[in-house]
Design a protein around this motif. Structure first.
Motif, PDB file in Angstrom:
ATOM      1  N   THR A 237      -2.181  24.995 -34.447  1.00  0.00           N
ATOM      2  CA  THR A 237      -2.375  23.905 -33.492  1.00  0.00           C
ATOM      3  C   THR A 237      -1.580  24.062 -32.208  1.00  0.00           C
ATOM      4  O   THR A 237      -1.899  23.415 -31.208  1.00  0.00           O
ATOM      5  N   TRP A 238      -0.567  24.904 -32.215  1.00  0.00           N
ATOM      6  CA  TRP A 238       0.341  24.936 -31.065  1.00  0.00           C
ATOM      7  C   TRP A 238      -0.375  25.349 -29.784  1.00  0.00           C
ATOM      8  O   TRP A 238      -0.055  24.843 -28.701  1.00  0.00           O
ATOM      9  N   SER A 239      -1.323  26.280 -29.895  1.00  0.00           N
ATOM     10  CA  SER A 239      -2.001  26.756 -28.688  1.00  0.00           C
ATOM     11  C   SER A 239      -2.825  25.646 -28.041  1.00  0.00           C
ATOM     12  O   SER A 239      -2.883  25.537 -26.816  1.00  0.00           O
ATOM     13  N   MET A 240      -3.464  24.821 -28.870  1.00  0.00           N
ATOM     14  CA  MET A 240      -4.276  23.739 -28.331  1.00  0.00           C
ATOM     15  C   MET A 240      -3.404  22.650 -27.702  1.00  0.00           C
ATOM     16  O   MET A 240      -3.793  22.031 -26.704  1.00  0.00           O
ATOM     17  N   THR A 241      -2.222  22.435 -28.248  1.00  0.00           N
ATOM     18  CA  THR A 241      -1.359  21.399 -27.691  1.00  0.00           C
ATOM     19  C   THR A 241      -0.900  21.759 -26.277  1.00  0.00           C
ATOM     20  O   THR A 241      -0.609  20.859 -25.469  1.00  0.00           O
ATOM     21  N   LEU A 242      -0.850  23.063 -25.968  1.00  0.00           N
ATOM     22  CA  LEU A 242      -0.466  23.466 -24.617  1.00  0.00           C
ATOM     23  C   LEU A 242      -1.523  23.072 -23.590  1.00  0.00           C
ATOM     24  O   LEU A 242      -1.225  22.961 -22.395  1.00  0.00           O
ATOM     25  N   ARG A 243      -2.759  22.856 -24.053  1.00  0.00           N
ATOM     26  CA  ARG A 243      -3.838  22.449 -23.156  1.00  0.00           C
ATOM     27  C   ARG A 243      -4.118  20.954 -23.240  1.00  0.00           C
ATOM     28  O   ARG A 243      -5.014  20.447 -22.560  1.00  0.00           O
ATOM     29  N   ALA A 244      -3.394  20.260 -24.088  1.00  0.00           N
ATOM     30  CA  ALA A 244      -3.666  18.847 -24.349  1.00  0.00           C
ATOM     31  C   ALA A 244      -2.988  17.954 -23.316  1.00  0.00           C
ATOM     32  O   ALA A 244      -1.993  18.319 -22.688  1.00  0.00           O
ATOM     33  N   THR A 245      -3.555  16.777 -23.162  1.00  0.00           N
ATOM     34  CA  THR A 245      -2.944  15.722 -22.355  1.00  0.00           C
ATOM     35  C   THR A 245      -2.300  14.736 -23.319  1.00  0.00           C
ATOM     36  O   THR A 245      -2.992  14.139 -24.166  1.00  0.00           O
ATOM     37  N   LEU A 246      -0.999  14.588 -23.213  1.00  0.00           N
ATOM     38  CA  LEU A 246      -0.281  13.737 -24.160  1.00  0.00           C
ATOM     39  C   LEU A 246      -0.236  12.305 -23.661  1.00  0.00           C
ATOM     40  O   LEU A 246       0.005  12.043 -22.480  1.00  0.00           O
ATOM     41  N   GLY A 247      -0.474  11.399 -24.574  1.00  0.00           N
ATOM     42  CA  GLY A 247      -0.437   9.984 -24.222  1.00  0.00           C
ATOM     43  C   GLY A 247       0.976   9.430 -24.302  1.00  0.00           C
ATOM     44  O   GLY A 247       1.919  10.136 -24.692  1.00  0.00           O
ATOM     45  N   PRO A 248       1.163   8.187 -23.950  1.00  0.00           N
ATOM     46  CA  PRO A 248       2.506   7.571 -24.018  1.00  0.00           C
ATOM     47  C   PRO A 248       2.950   7.392 -25.468  1.00  0.00           C
ATOM     48  O   PRO A 248       2.125   7.255 -26.377  1.00  0.00           O
ATOM     49  N   THR A 249       4.226   7.453 -25.662  1.00  0.00           N
ATOM     50  CA  THR A 249       4.756   7.251 -27.020  1.00  0.00           C
ATOM     51  C   THR A 249       4.561   5.796 -27.435  1.00  0.00           C
ATOM     52  O   THR A 249       4.588   4.885 -26.618  1.00  0.00           O
TER      53      THR A 249
ATOM     54  N   LYS B  10       5.783   2.643 -29.866  1.00  0.00           N
ATOM     55  CA  LYS B  10       6.988   2.122 -30.511  1.00  0.00           C
ATOM     56  C   LYS B  10       6.894   2.306 -32.022  1.00  0.00           C
ATOM     57  O   LYS B  10       5.897   1.940 -32.647  1.00  0.00           O
ATOM     58  N   GLY B  11       7.920   2.901 -32.570  1.00  0.00           N
ATOM     59  CA  GLY B  11       7.968   3.095 -34.015  1.00  0.00           C
ATOM     60  C   GLY B  11       7.307   4.371 -34.495  1.00  0.00           C
ATOM     61  O   GLY B  11       7.355   4.684 -35.684  1.00  0.00           O
ATOM     62  N   GLU B  12       6.659   5.101 -33.596  1.00  0.00           N
ATOM     63  CA  GLU B  12       5.989   6.340 -33.976  1.00  0.00           C
ATOM     64  C   GLU B  12       6.830   7.535 -33.507  1.00  0.00           C
ATOM     65  O   GLU B  12       7.234   7.594 -32.335  1.00  0.00           O
ATOM     66  N   PRO B  13       7.080   8.502 -34.390  1.00  0.00           N
ATOM     67  CA  PRO B  13       7.920   9.653 -33.999  1.00  0.00           C
ATOM     68  C   PRO B  13       7.199  10.645 -33.093  1.00  0.00           C
ATOM     69  O   PRO B  13       7.832  11.406 -32.369  1.00  0.00           O
ATOM     70  N   LEU B  14       5.867  10.643 -33.134  1.00  0.00           N
ATOM     71  CA  LEU B  14       5.084  11.584 -32.336  1.00  0.00           C
ATOM     72  C   LEU B  14       4.076  10.830 -31.478  1.00  0.00           C
ATOM     73  O   LEU B  14       3.661   9.718 -31.809  1.00  0.00           O
ATOM     74  N   THR B  15       3.675  11.470 -30.391  1.00  0.00           N
ATOM     75  CA  THR B  15       2.662  10.864 -29.533  1.00  0.00           C
ATOM     76  C   THR B  15       1.318  11.533 -29.773  1.00  0.00           C
ATOM     77  O   THR B  15       1.253  12.654 -30.299  1.00  0.00           O
ATOM     78  N   ALA B  16       0.258  10.866 -29.409  1.00  0.00           N
ATOM     79  CA  ALA B  16      -1.087  11.422 -29.570  1.00  0.00           C
ATOM     80  C   ALA B  16      -1.457  12.220 -28.327  1.00  0.00           C
ATOM     81  O   ALA B  16      -1.035  11.918 -27.212  1.00  0.00           O
ATOM     82  N   GLY B  17      -2.263  13.266 -28.544  1.00  0.00           N
ATOM     83  CA  GLY B  17      -2.725  14.086 -27.439  1.00  0.00           C
ATOM     84  C   GLY B  17      -4.231  14.281 -27.499  1.00  0.00           C
ATOM     85  O   GLY B  17      -4.831  14.174 -28.573  1.00  0.00           O
ATOM     86  N   THR B  18      -4.810  14.546 -26.347  1.00  0.00           N
ATOM     87  CA  THR B  18      -6.252  14.787 -26.276  1.00  0.00           C
ATOM     88  C   THR B  18      -6.483  16.162 -25.671  1.00  0.00           C
ATOM     89  O   THR B  18      -5.964  16.481 -24.594  1.00  0.00           O
ATOM     90  N   ALA B  19      -7.260  16.980 -26.374  1.00  0.00           N
ATOM     91  CA  ALA B  19      -7.572  18.329 -25.888  1.00  0.00           C
ATOM     92  C   ALA B  19      -9.078  18.449 -25.733  1.00  0.00           C
ATOM     93  O   ALA B  19      -9.821  18.350 -26.704  1.00  0.00           O
TER      94      ALA B  19
END
Length: 222
Positions: free
Chosen positions: A164-176, A178-187
């Protein structure tokens, strides 16, 4: 004596690279852009074109022969692995099993002869030898492009191995949240992301065909 034309090995690499590029372009023309699949296809184009340049690039015929034979050694190794797996098929007849064993023995002989003729037993080192050589050869005087090719190779390897790491480099990450350790991204697929590996592979392929013609003309002239 080992008979296997080095030029055939280089030509097949060039053909493969062209097919992969055409497949990627066909999807673009159809309006289909993929955040992962496009890059696995372009990785195939990059590898095949770089391998052809790796074989054809050196001016010394002996070096070209050694590199071509090394690629052939690897091909025989992989084909033998395929036949070995075929022996695990539950419905394999005794005759098919015998023929498969005979083919494996033949492949062992061909590989041994290719090594004796000058091929390296370990096969080509793609990441440390083939890709860097082709990048430096084709993009001479362009250190940024040379480095980009290596980065593309590393990144698209992530796509090819379903990481998954390669796709995350092309992803647009959303705002964090509250209470979630990770943010969602869209690729999503994009022409901008596809363009760089496409152009790099195309330039490698173009130089590869030029080298192929050059080496063939020199051979005919002797």
């Amino acid at each position: 004596m080992f008979v296997h034309l080095i030029s055939d090995e280089a030509r097949l690499s060039l053909i493969s690279a062209g097919e992969h590029l055409r497949l990627a372009w066909t999807a673009v023309k159809a309006g289909e852009l993929y955040p992962t699949a496009h890059f696995t296809t372009l990785r195939g184009a990059l590898l095949a074109s770089a391998q052809a340049v790796y074989i054809l690039g050196p001016d010394e015929p002996g070096v070209r022969r050694e590199r071509g034979l090394t690629v052939i050694v690897e091909a025989y190794k992989r084909l033998r692995q395929f036949h070995l797996e075929c022996l695990n098929m539950p419905d394999l007849s005794d005759d098919d099993r015998r023929k498969t064993h005979e083919q494996m023995v033949w492949l062992d002989g061909r590989r041994a002869t290719a090594i004796k003729a000058g091929g390296q037993p370990r096969g080509p080192n793609i990441s440390d030898d083939v890709i860097p050589y082709a990048a430096n050869f084709v993009f001479v005087g362009e250190p940024d492009k040379q480095n980009s090719v290596m980065l593309l190779w590393r990144q698209m390897s992530g796509d090819a191995h379903a990481l998954t790491w390669s796709m995350t480099l092309r992803a647009t990450l959303g705002p964090t949240q509250k209470g979630e350790p990770l943010t969602a991204g869209t690729a999503a697929g994009s022409l901008e992301a596809i363009a760089e590996p496409f152009v790099a592979s195309f330039r490698l392929l173009k130089r590869g065909w030029s080298l192929f013609d050059q080496r063939c003309e020199a051979s005919e002239g002797r």
